[in-house]
Every structure is written in structure tokens, then in C-alpha cells.
Design a protein around this motif. Structure first.
Motif, PDB file in Angstrom:
ATOM      1  N   ARG A  11       0.836  -1.214   0.000  1.00 37.13           N
ATOM      2  CA  ARG A  11       0.000   0.000   0.000  1.00 37.13           C
ATOM      3  C   ARG A  11       0.868   1.261   0.000  1.00 37.13           C
ATOM      4  NH1 ARG A  11      -3.034  -3.346   3.330  1.00 37.13           N
ATOM      5  NH2 ARG A  11      -2.119  -2.512   5.229  1.00 37.13           N
ATOM      6  N   ARG A  12       2.027   1.220   0.663  1.00 39.01           N
ATOM      7  CA  ARG A  12       2.909   2.394   0.699  1.00 39.01           C
ATOM      8  C   ARG A  12       3.728   2.545  -0.566  1.00 39.01           C
ATOM      9  NH1 ARG A  12       3.735   0.782   6.258  1.00 39.01           N
ATOM     10  NH2 ARG A  12       5.474  -0.474   5.574  1.00 39.01           N
ATOM     11  N   ASP A  13       4.021   1.425  -1.206  1.00 37.53           N
ATOM     12  CA  ASP A  13       4.896   1.461  -2.371  1.00 37.53           C
ATOM     13  C   ASP A  13       4.169   0.829  -3.558  1.00 37.53           C
ATOM     14  OD1 ASP A  13       7.136   1.779  -3.944  1.00 37.53           O
ATOM     15  OD2 ASP A  13       8.152  -0.019  -3.201  1.00 37.53           O
ATOM     16  N   PRO A  14       3.173   1.545  -4.110  1.00 35.63           N
ATOM     17  CA  PRO A  14       2.388   0.957  -5.201  1.00 35.63           C
ATOM     18  C   PRO A  14       3.252   0.747  -6.453  1.00 35.63           C
ATOM     19  CG  PRO A  14       1.858   3.270  -4.961  1.00 35.63           C
ATOM     20  CD  PRO A  14       2.778   2.927  -3.826  1.00 35.63           C
ATOM     21  N   LEU A  15       2.805  -0.166  -7.293  1.00 33.10           N
ATOM     22  CA  LEU A  15       3.495  -0.456  -8.543  1.00 33.10           C
ATOM     23  C   LEU A  15       3.464   0.789  -9.416  1.00 33.10           C
ATOM     24  CD1 LEU A  15       4.832  -2.664 -10.279  1.00 33.10           C
ATOM     25  CD2 LEU A  15       2.561  -3.195 -11.159  1.00 33.10           C
ATOM     26  N   ALA A  16       4.647   1.274  -9.798  1.00 33.55           N
ATOM     27  CA  ALA A  16       4.737   2.520 -10.550  1.00 33.55           C
ATOM     28  C   ALA A  16       4.896   2.286 -12.042  1.00 33.55           C
ATOM     29  CB  ALA A  16       5.911   3.350 -10.032  1.00 33.55           C
ATOM     30  N   SER A  17       5.272   1.072 -12.416  1.00 26.23           N
ATOM     31  CA  SER A  17       5.473   0.831 -13.849  1.00 26.23           C
ATOM     32  C   SER A  17       4.905  -0.532 -14.219  1.00 26.23           C
ATOM     33  CB  SER A  17       6.971   0.884 -14.186  1.00 26.23           C
ATOM     34  OG  SER A  17       7.642  -0.161 -13.523  1.00 26.23           O
ATOM     35  N   SER A  18       4.706  -0.726 -15.489  1.00 25.27           N
ATOM     36  CA  SER A  18       4.243  -2.016 -15.978  1.00 25.27           C
ATOM     37  C   SER A  18       5.149  -2.441 -17.124  1.00 25.27           C
ATOM     38  CB  SER A  18       2.787  -1.927 -16.437  1.00 25.27           C
ATOM     39  OG  SER A  18       2.690  -1.031 -17.516  1.00 25.27           O
ATOM     40  N   THR A  19       5.137  -3.711 -17.397  1.00 23.62           N
ATOM     41  CA  THR A  19       5.986  -4.261 -18.444  1.00 23.62           C
ATOM     42  C   THR A  19       5.106  -4.851 -19.528  1.00 23.62           C
ATOM     43  OG1 THR A  19       7.608  -4.842 -16.759  1.00 23.62           O
ATOM     44  CG2 THR A  19       7.867  -5.889 -18.880  1.00 23.62           C
ATOM     45  N   ALA A  20       5.446  -4.562 -20.790  1.00 22.79           N
ATOM     46  CA  ALA A  20       4.683  -5.129 -21.900  1.00 22.79           C
ATOM     47  C   ALA A  20       4.975  -6.619 -22.006  1.00 22.79           C
ATOM     48  CB  ALA A  20       5.068  -4.430 -23.198  1.00 22.79           C
ATOM     49  N   LEU A  21       3.952  -7.378 -22.374  1.00 27.33           N
ATOM     50  CA  LEU A  21       4.145  -8.812 -22.552  1.00 27.33           C
ATOM     51  C   LEU A  21       4.953  -9.063 -23.818  1.00 27.33           C
ATOM     52  CD1 LEU A  21       0.622 -10.191 -21.632  1.00 27.33           C
ATOM     53  CD2 LEU A  21       2.703 -10.311 -20.276  1.00 27.33           C
ATOM     54  N   VAL A  22       5.940  -9.927 -23.705  1.00 21.04           N
ATOM     55  CA  VAL A  22       6.786 -10.277 -24.837  1.00 21.04           C
ATOM     56  C   VAL A  22       6.645 -11.779 -25.052  1.00 21.04           C
ATOM     57  CG1 VAL A  22       9.135 -10.349 -25.737  1.00 21.04           C
ATOM     58  CG2 VAL A  22       8.427  -8.467 -24.232  1.00 21.04           C
ATOM     59  N   HIS A  23       6.083 -12.139 -26.199  1.00 16.40           N
ATOM     60  CA  HIS A  23       5.897 -13.568 -26.465  1.00 16.40           C
ATOM     61  C   HIS A  23       7.237 -14.186 -26.829  1.00 16.40           C
ATOM     62  CE1 HIS A  23       3.844 -17.248 -27.391  1.00 16.40           C
ATOM     63  NE2 HIS A  23       4.588 -17.319 -28.480  1.00 16.40           N
ATOM     64  N   ILE A  70      -2.455 -44.588 -21.511  1.00 16.23           N
ATOM     65  CA  ILE A  70      -3.003 -43.282 -21.159  1.00 16.23           C
ATOM     66  C   ILE A  70      -2.248 -42.214 -21.939  1.00 16.23           C
ATOM     67  CG2 ILE A  70      -3.368 -41.629 -19.282  1.00 16.23           C
ATOM     68  CD1 ILE A  70      -3.218 -44.137 -17.388  1.00 16.23           C
ATOM     69  N   GLN A  71      -2.984 -41.435 -22.691  1.00 11.25           N
ATOM     70  CA  GLN A  71      -2.401 -40.305 -23.406  1.00 11.25           C
ATOM     71  C   GLN A  71      -3.088 -39.047 -22.933  1.00 11.25           C
ATOM     72  OE1 GLN A  71      -2.480 -41.785 -27.674  1.00 11.25           O
ATOM     73  NE2 GLN A  71      -0.896 -40.220 -27.758  1.00 11.25           N
ATOM     74  N   ARG A  72      -2.285 -37.997 -22.760  1.00 11.60           N
ATOM     75  CA  ARG A  72      -2.854 -36.733 -22.312  1.00 11.60           C
ATOM     76  C   ARG A  72      -2.134 -35.602 -23.030  1.00 11.60           C
ATOM     77  NH1 ARG A  72      -2.059 -33.541 -17.086  1.00 11.60           N
ATOM     78  NH2 ARG A  72      -0.273 -34.873 -16.841  1.00 11.60           N
ATOM     79  N   ARG A  73      -2.885 -34.601 -23.404  1.00 11.09           N
ATOM     80  CA  ARG A  73      -2.322 -33.397 -24.020  1.00 11.09           C
ATOM     81  C   ARG A  73      -2.755 -32.217 -23.172  1.00 11.09           C
ATOM     82  NH1 ARG A  73      -4.623 -32.706 -29.502  1.00 11.09           N
ATOM     83  NH2 ARG A  73      -6.346 -31.828 -28.353  1.00 11.09           N
ATOM     84  N   GLN A  74      -1.804 -31.363 -22.862  1.00  7.08           N
ATOM     85  CA  GLN A  74      -2.077 -30.205 -22.010  1.00  7.08           C
ATOM     86  C   GLN A  74      -1.583 -28.943 -22.716  1.00  7.08           C
ATOM     87  OE1 GLN A  74       0.418 -29.989 -18.499  1.00  7.08           O
ATOM     88  NE2 GLN A  74      -1.248 -29.116 -17.311  1.00  7.08           N
ATOM     89  N   HIS A  75      -2.455 -27.962 -22.813  1.00  8.67           N
ATOM     90  CA  HIS A  75      -2.070 -26.656 -23.360  1.00  8.67           C
ATOM     91  C   HIS A  75      -1.842 -25.721 -22.184  1.00  8.67           C
ATOM     92  CE1 HIS A  75      -2.967 -27.760 -27.462  1.00  8.67           C
ATOM     93  NE2 HIS A  75      -4.141 -28.238 -27.060  1.00  8.67           N
ATOM     94  N   VAL A  76      -0.677 -25.078 -22.149  1.00  7.55           N
ATOM     95  CA  VAL A  76      -0.310 -24.212 -21.040  1.00  7.55           C
ATOM     96  C   VAL A  76       0.038 -22.830 -21.589  1.00  7.55           C
ATOM     97  CG1 VAL A  76       1.283 -23.899 -19.118  1.00  7.55           C
ATOM     98  CG2 VAL A  76       0.643 -26.186 -19.806  1.00  7.55           C
ATOM     99  N   HIS A  77      -0.482 -21.807 -20.938  1.00 11.53           N
ATOM    100  CA  HIS A  77      -0.159 -20.420 -21.278  1.00 11.53           C
ATOM    101  C   HIS A  77       0.411 -19.795 -20.005  1.00 11.53           C
ATOM    102  CE1 HIS A  77      -1.431 -17.191 -24.351  1.00 11.53           C
ATOM    103  NE2 HIS A  77      -0.345 -16.795 -23.725  1.00 11.53           N
ATOM    104  N   ILE A  78       1.654 -19.344 -20.076  1.00  8.12           N
ATOM    105  CA  ILE A  78       2.349 -18.836 -18.898  1.00  8.12           C
ATOM    106  C   ILE A  78       2.618 -17.345 -19.061  1.00  8.12           C
ATOM    107  CG2 ILE A  78       4.431 -19.054 -17.472  1.00  8.12           C
ATOM    108  CD1 ILE A  78       4.667 -21.940 -18.686  1.00  8.12           C
ATOM    109  N   TYR A  79       2.236 -16.578 -18.032  1.00  7.99           N
ATOM    110  CA  TYR A  79       2.520 -15.150 -17.959  1.00  7.99           C
ATOM    111  C   TYR A  79       3.252 -14.887 -16.647  1.00  7.99           C
ATOM    112  CZ  TYR A  79      -1.449 -14.761 -21.207  1.00  7.99           C
ATOM    113  OH  TYR A  79      -2.301 -14.897 -22.249  1.00  7.99           O
ATOM    114  N   GLY A 119       6.856  -9.699 -17.878  1.00  2.36           N
ATOM    115  CA  GLY A 119       6.455  -9.564 -19.269  1.00  2.36           C
ATOM    116  C   GLY A 119       6.518 -10.842 -20.081  1.00  2.36           C
ATOM    117  N   LEU A 120       6.797 -11.959 -19.435  1.00  2.00           N
ATOM    118  CA  LEU A 120       6.889 -13.232 -20.138  1.00  2.00           C
ATOM    119  C   LEU A 120       5.497 -13.686 -20.576  1.00  2.00           C
ATOM    120  CD1 LEU A 120       8.717 -15.684 -20.911  1.00  2.00           C
ATOM    121  CD2 LEU A 120       8.001 -16.692 -18.745  1.00  2.00           C
ATOM    122  N   ASP A 121       5.403 -14.146 -21.812  1.00  2.28           N
ATOM    123  CA  ASP A 121       4.164 -14.673 -22.382  1.00  2.28           C
ATOM    124  C   ASP A 121       4.564 -15.877 -23.224  1.00  2.28           C
ATOM    125  OD1 ASP A 121       1.767 -15.214 -23.636  1.00  2.28           O
ATOM    126  OD2 ASP A 121       1.794 -13.422 -24.886  1.00  2.28           O
TER     127      ASP A 121
END
Length: 156
Positions: free
Chosen positions: A12-24, A72-81, A85-87
Motif C-alpha cells: 500500500r505504501r509502495d504501489p506499482l509505478a510501472s508495468s511491463t509489456a508482454l513479450v511472447h 493413457i495419453q494426455r495433451r495439455q495446453h499451457v499459457h504462462i505469464y 512480461g513473459l508470455d
């Protein structure tokens, strides 16, 4: 003051001042999949493969009374952020076989199991020496029928 309150107060005292663009980023595929669930592999091919394994386990051994097999076969789709800025998008294929043999002699029953698996598709079946694995599962189930009982009591 506990840790969560301290971190909350700091935030609360030190709010986030900047943001980072997502880079795929493109990942290097460490586990190449040739025949995953997203490829056409007829169910009849899979059933025929399991029937072949069943035959190897039961081959000339009348004391193997039951065989339980699974693929047993399984397929998993994962999206990580992440906050840096990691995408990243990843598709993961899993393959696992389960082989269980039950041996019986009169009232005595024993089982053996093996479950090889990998981060691969159906091509994993071609990488295995499934005949040797099948024979070993049958051998262990039969060996347990004649094994001496484990001694009881305190062990060193």
C-alpha cells in the motif's frame, strides 16, 4: 505484525509505478511429439497393440489368470505469464502404459505391475521393448507364487 500484514502494508505504501509489456517467447521443444493426441492414430491400432502385449504376458503360462493393460495419453495446453512480461505458450504430451499381471495357484494369488511413461506421444510405444517388459511382469507375478514368506519381527 505477521508477514502477510507487513507485505500488505508495504504494497500500500509502495504501489506499482510501472508495468511491463508482454513479450511472447518461443520455447525450444525439448520433448518432440510425433504422434500426439492431436494426430490421427486409429483406436484400432492402439487396441491391437494392447492385445499383442496381452499375448506376450499370457504366452505359454497357464498360471497367469488375469491381465490388466492401459494406455493413457494426455495433451495439455499451457499459457504462462509473469510480472516481468513473459508470455509463453506450450503444448505438452504425456504417454503412460500400465501392465498388470495376476498369477494364481490354488488359493494363492500375486500380481506384478510396470508403468513406463514419457513426455511423448504414441511414438513412445515404438521406443520401448514392450515384449521384454511384458515378459518381466509375467515372470515377477509367477515368481511371487513360489517365494518364501518374509520373516516377521524387528529387523536391523
Amino acid at each position: 505484525m505477521d508477514l502477510t500484514n507487513k507485505l500488505g502494508a508495504l504494497n500500500r505504501r509502495d504501489p506499482l509505478a510501472s508495468s511491463t509489456a508482454l513479450v511472447h517467447k518461443t520455447l525450444t521443444d525439448l520433448h518432440k511429439t510425433v504422434r500426439g493426441l492431436d494426430r490421427d492414430i486409429p483406436l484400432s491400432d492402439k487396441v491391437a497393440y494392447l492385445k499383442k502385449i496381452d499375448g506376450w504376458i499370457r504366452e505359454e503360462i497357464e498360471k497367469i489368470t488375469q491381465v490388466n493393460l492401459r494406455a493413457i495419453q494426455r495433451r495439455q495446453h499451457v499459457h504462462i505469464y509473469n510480472s516481468e512480461g513473459l508470455d509463453v505458450i506450450d503444448t505438452r504430451h504425456y504417454m503412460r502404459f500400465g501392465l498388470m499381471a495376476l498369477s494364481q495357484d490354488g488359493n494363492e494369488q500375486h500380481s506384478a505391475f510396470d508403468g513406463p511413461g514419457a513426455l511423448k506421444g504414441w511414438e513412445f510405444s515404438e521406443d520401448l521393448d514392450m515384449k521384454s517388459i511384458s515378459k518381466e511382469v509375467a515372470r515377477i507375478a509367477l515368481m511371487k507364487l513360489t517365494a518364501e514368506p518374509c520373516p516377521g519381527g524387528k529387523m536391523p
